[in-house]
Scaffold this motif. Structure first.
Motif, mmCIF file in Angstrom:
data_model
loop_
_atom_site.group_PDB
_atom_site.id
_atom_site.type_symbol
_atom_site.label_atom_id
_atom_site.label_comp_id
_atom_site.label_asym_id
_atom_site.label_seq_id
_atom_site.Cartn_x
_atom_site.Cartn_y
_atom_site.Cartn_z
ATOM 1 N N UNK A 276 -2.779 -3.906 -6.872
ATOM 2 C CA UNK A 276 -4.010 -3.235 -6.465
ATOM 3 C C UNK A 276 -3.804 -1.761 -6.131
ATOM 4 N N UNK A 277 -2.825 -1.430 -5.299
ATOM 5 C CA UNK A 277 -2.637 -0.042 -4.866
ATOM 6 C C UNK A 277 -2.330 0.870 -6.049
ATOM 7 N N UNK A 278 -1.472 0.411 -6.956
ATOM 8 C CA UNK A 278 -1.120 1.218 -8.131
ATOM 9 C C UNK A 278 -2.318 1.349 -9.060
ATOM 10 N N UNK A 279 -3.056 0.246 -9.243
ATOM 11 C CA UNK A 279 -4.218 0.256 -10.131
ATOM 12 C C UNK A 279 -5.277 1.240 -9.643
ATOM 13 N N UNK A 280 -5.557 1.220 -8.339
ATOM 14 C CA UNK A 280 -6.585 2.113 -7.798
ATOM 15 C C UNK A 280 -6.128 3.575 -7.826
ATOM 16 N N UNK A 281 -4.839 3.816 -7.601
ATOM 17 C CA UNK A 281 -4.329 5.191 -7.678
ATOM 18 C C UNK A 281 -4.472 5.739 -9.094
ATOM 19 N N UNK A 282 -4.196 4.902 -10.073
ATOM 20 C CA UNK A 282 -4.333 5.314 -11.472
ATOM 21 C C UNK A 282 -5.793 5.613 -11.803
ATOM 22 N N UNK A 283 -6.695 4.792 -11.282
ATOM 23 C CA UNK A 283 -8.126 5.012 -11.525
ATOM 24 C C UNK A 283 -8.576 6.343 -10.931
ATOM 25 N N UNK A 284 -8.095 6.668 -9.720
ATOM 26 C CA UNK A 284 -8.451 7.950 -9.100
ATOM 27 C C UNK A 284 -7.899 9.128 -9.907
ATOM 28 N N UNK B 61 5.675 8.868 -6.895
ATOM 29 C CA UNK B 61 6.966 8.332 -6.450
ATOM 30 C C UNK B 61 6.840 7.552 -5.143
ATOM 31 N N UNK B 62 6.166 8.122 -4.152
ATOM 32 C CA UNK B 62 6.087 7.476 -2.834
ATOM 33 C C UNK B 62 5.333 6.156 -2.918
ATOM 34 N N UNK B 63 4.234 6.115 -3.670
ATOM 35 C CA UNK B 63 3.467 4.878 -3.814
ATOM 36 C C UNK B 63 4.293 3.797 -4.496
ATOM 37 N N UNK B 64 4.978 4.168 -5.557
ATOM 38 C CA UNK B 64 5.778 3.184 -6.292
ATOM 39 C C UNK B 64 6.915 2.666 -5.422
ATOM 40 N N UNK B 65 7.584 3.562 -4.705
ATOM 41 C CA UNK B 65 8.694 3.118 -3.859
ATOM 42 C C UNK B 65 8.208 2.219 -2.727
ATOM 43 N N UNK B 66 7.046 2.515 -2.152
ATOM 44 C CA UNK B 66 6.495 1.660 -1.100
ATOM 45 C C UNK B 66 6.155 0.281 -1.644
ATOM 46 N N UNK B 67 5.635 0.233 -2.858
ATOM 47 C CA UNK B 67 5.316 -1.052 -3.489
ATOM 48 C C UNK B 67 6.591 -1.837 -3.764
ATOM 49 N N UNK B 68 7.629 -1.147 -4.201
ATOM 50 C CA UNK B 68 8.911 -1.811 -4.453
ATOM 51 C C UNK B 68 9.528 -2.325 -3.157
#
Length: 464
Positions: free
Chosen positions: A158-166, A233-240
C-alpha cells in the motif's frame, strides 16, 4: 444455495489488535457478549452478520479482507509439502489442515519454512543440484523468501503503491520526461548507449545508462526503477525493515522488487488504471496502448489491484519459461502454483509458445471444483540485435468464472457447458485426478495398481 460460514478467528483477532482494543472493549463496541467474541476469535463459531456489519459500519473494515484467501493458500501449500514421501505414514485430514491454517496461520507458515529447510538440506546432501550443493544455509533461499513475502501480501504494497500514484500525478506531461527532469535535478546524467545490459547506474559519476535496444516501455520502466532506488530510498528501506528478511541477500532482492513495484505503479496509477480496466473490460491490448506499457506489465499490474476498499477483479498471474518453470507467480484467487517442479501440462500457457503474438483462451477447472477463464500469450523478448539471444517466456492471466462478465475475452465462451472446462491441476505429485493422460509422475497420496498384462494411457492405475 447456502451461504458459506466464515471462520476467520485469526483475522478477527488481528483487526482487534490493530485497533488497540481489548476483547471486552471490542465486544462492547460490536454489541455482543465477551464469550461470544472469544468463541469467534477461536473459530468455535463463525462470524455473525451482526459482527460483519459492525466491522464495516463502525470500524470501516473492508470485509473482503476477512475472506479465506490466505487460509486457502496455506492449505494448498501445506498439502503440497505433506505430499513429500517423508510424511507417507502421517497424512493429516484436509479438515485438520484447514483448522491449522485458520486458527494458527503463523504455525502453518513455520511448518512450511521447516519443510523447505529440510528439503533443501536433503537435496544438498544428495547432490541433486550442484548449485544447491554449494550453499551452506538450510534456511529458505533468498529468492524464495522474497517470492513468499509478495505472495502473502497479495502482491499489493500500500505505502509504495500510493507513493507511486502521487509521483505520477505530479507529472504534468510525459512521465518519462518528468522523471528525467527529477533525476537531472539530483545531478544525474542520463545516457542512451547500447551495452550488455538494459540499465546501468554509476554512483560515482552519477550517470544512468539505458540501452536504446530495449523497447520504449522497458526504458521508461527502468528509468522509473532507478528513480525509485534514489528518490524513494527511505520509503523502500522502511518497508523492507517491516518485512524482516532473514538475510541481506533477500533484502537486496526485495529492494529490486520494491523498485519494480514502484515503477509499475507509476506507469499504471492505481485509481486511473482500475477505472480504465473496468471501462475496457480488462482488454490488455487497449490498456497497453493507453498506458504505454507492455502486455506483461499490464497483466502483472492487474494482479496487484487489491487495495482495501477499491479492489479490482482478483486475478492470478504467472510467467513461465520454455521448460515450464514458473519464473513469476501471484494469485489473488483460490488457484495456487506449484512451489516445486513444473506447472500442469494441460494449462494453455505452454501452448502460447506455438502461437506468438496471439491470445489463447481456456476454460479450466481445478480439482477443488473452482472454474476459471484463463488467457495465455507469448511475451518473448528480443535481444535487440542480430546474434543476441531471445528470452522466451509466456504469461498467463486468469480469474474465476463468476467474474466473466467483467472480461471481454469471455464474451463468446460457453460458460454453461461442463464439457467446455478442461481439467487442470497444480502439479502431478499432488493432483488428485486419476485419469489424466498427461500425468508425469504418480500422485504421492494415492495407492497404485500395476498390472503387467494390461497397459492403458499410463503404465499403472491410480486407486480412486
Amino acid at each position: 444455495m447456502a451461504t458459506q460460514k466464515l471462520y476467520v478467528g485469526a483475522k478477527l483477532r488481528s483487526v482487534r489488535t490493530r485497533l488497540g482494543l481489548t476483547q471486552k472493549d471490542f465486544a462492547a463496541k460490536l454489541g455482543i457478549s465477551l464469550p461470544y467474541l472469544n468463541q469467534m476469535e477461536n473459530n468455535n463459531r463463525p462470524l455473525s452478520t451482526t459482527v460483519l456489519l459492525g466491522l464495516a459500519q463502525d470500524f470501516g473494515v473492508d470485509i473482503t479482507e476477512l475472506s479465506a484467501s490466505d487460509t486457502d493458500r496455506l492449505v494448498s501449500d501445506m498439502r503440497e509439502a505433506l505430499a513429500d514421501p517423508l510424511f507417507a505414514d502421517t497424512q493429516p485430514h484436509l479438515a485438520d489442515l484447514r483448522l491449522a491454517a485458520a486458527n494458527a496461520p503463523s504455525l502453518a507458515r513455520a511448518f512450511l519454512d521447516l519443510h523447505r529447510a529440510y528439503r533443501q538440506t536433503h537435496e544438498r546432501l544428495a547432490s541433486l543440484d550442484e548449485a544447491l550443493g554449494q550453499q551452506t544455509s538450510a534456511t529458505a533461499s533468498p529468492w524464495e523468501e522474497v517470492r513468499d513475502f509478495f505472495h502473502y501480501t497479495d502482491n499489493y504494497i500500500d505505502a509504495v503503491d500510493r507513493a507511486a500514484e502521487r509521483f505520477a500525478k505530479r507529472a504534468t506531461g510525459d512521465l518519462a520526461a518528468h522523471t528525467s527532469a527529477v533525476l537531472a535535478d539530483r545531478g544525474i546524467t542520463i545516457r542512451h548507449v547500447a551495452g550488455d545490459g538494459v540499465r546501468h547506474y554509476d554512483p560515482d559519476t552519477k550517470t544512468l545508462t539505458l540501452s536504446p535496444r530495449a523497447a520504449p516501455e522497458t526504458q521508461r520502466f527502468q528509468l522509473l526503477h532507478q528513480y525509485a532506488l534514489l528518490g524513494q530510498h527511505e520509503l523502500i528501506e522502511a518497508t523492507l525493515d517491516l518485512a524482516r528478511f532473514q538475510s541481506e541477500t533477500a533484502r537486496e532482492i526485495a529492494r529490486i522488487g520494491m523498485a519494480n513495484y514502484f515503477a509499475g505503479a507509476c506507469l499504471m496509477p492505481y485509481a486511473r488504471f482500475t477505472e480504465a480496466a473496468q471501462d475496457t473490460r480488462h482488454d490488455l491490448e487497449r490498456l497497453s496502448i493507453q498506458f504505454s506499457a507492455s502486455i506483461e506489465q499490464i497483466a502483472h499490474r492487474l494482479s496487484t489491484l487489491q487495495r482495501p476498499g477499491s479492489k479490482g477483479v482478483p486475478f492470478f498471474f504467472a510467467r513461465v519459461d520454455q521448460a515450464g518453470t514458473v519464473t513469476k507467480r501471484h494469485s489473488a484467487t483460490r488457484l495456487q502454483f506449484a512451489r516445486f517442479g513444473g506447472a500442469c501440462p494441460l494449462w494453455n500457457v505452454h501452448q502460447a509458445f506455438e502461437t506468438p503474438g496471439r491470445f489463447l483462451r481456456q476454460l479450466a477447472e481445478t480439482p477443488d471444483g473452482a472454474r476459471y477463464v484463463i488467457l495465455a500469450r507469448d511475451v518473448s523478448k528480443s535481444g535487440g540485435a542480430w546474434g543476441r539471444p531471445t528470452r522466451r517466456y509466456a504469461i498467463s492471466l486468469g480469474c474465476e468464472v463468476r467474474h466473466a462478465a467483467d472480461l471481454v475475452y469471455a464474451d463468446d465462451l460457453d460458460l454453461d457447458q461442463d464439457a467446455a472446462f478442461r481439467p487442470i491441476g497444480i502439479s502431478c505429485r499432488i493432483c488428485e485426478r486419476t485419469n489424466c493422460h498427461q500425468r508425469a509422475v504418480p500422485p504421492l497420496e494415492r495407492q497404485l495398481s500395476v498390472d503387467p498384462n494390461r497397459r492403458g494411457t499410463l503404465p499403472y492405475e491410480v486407486a480412486p
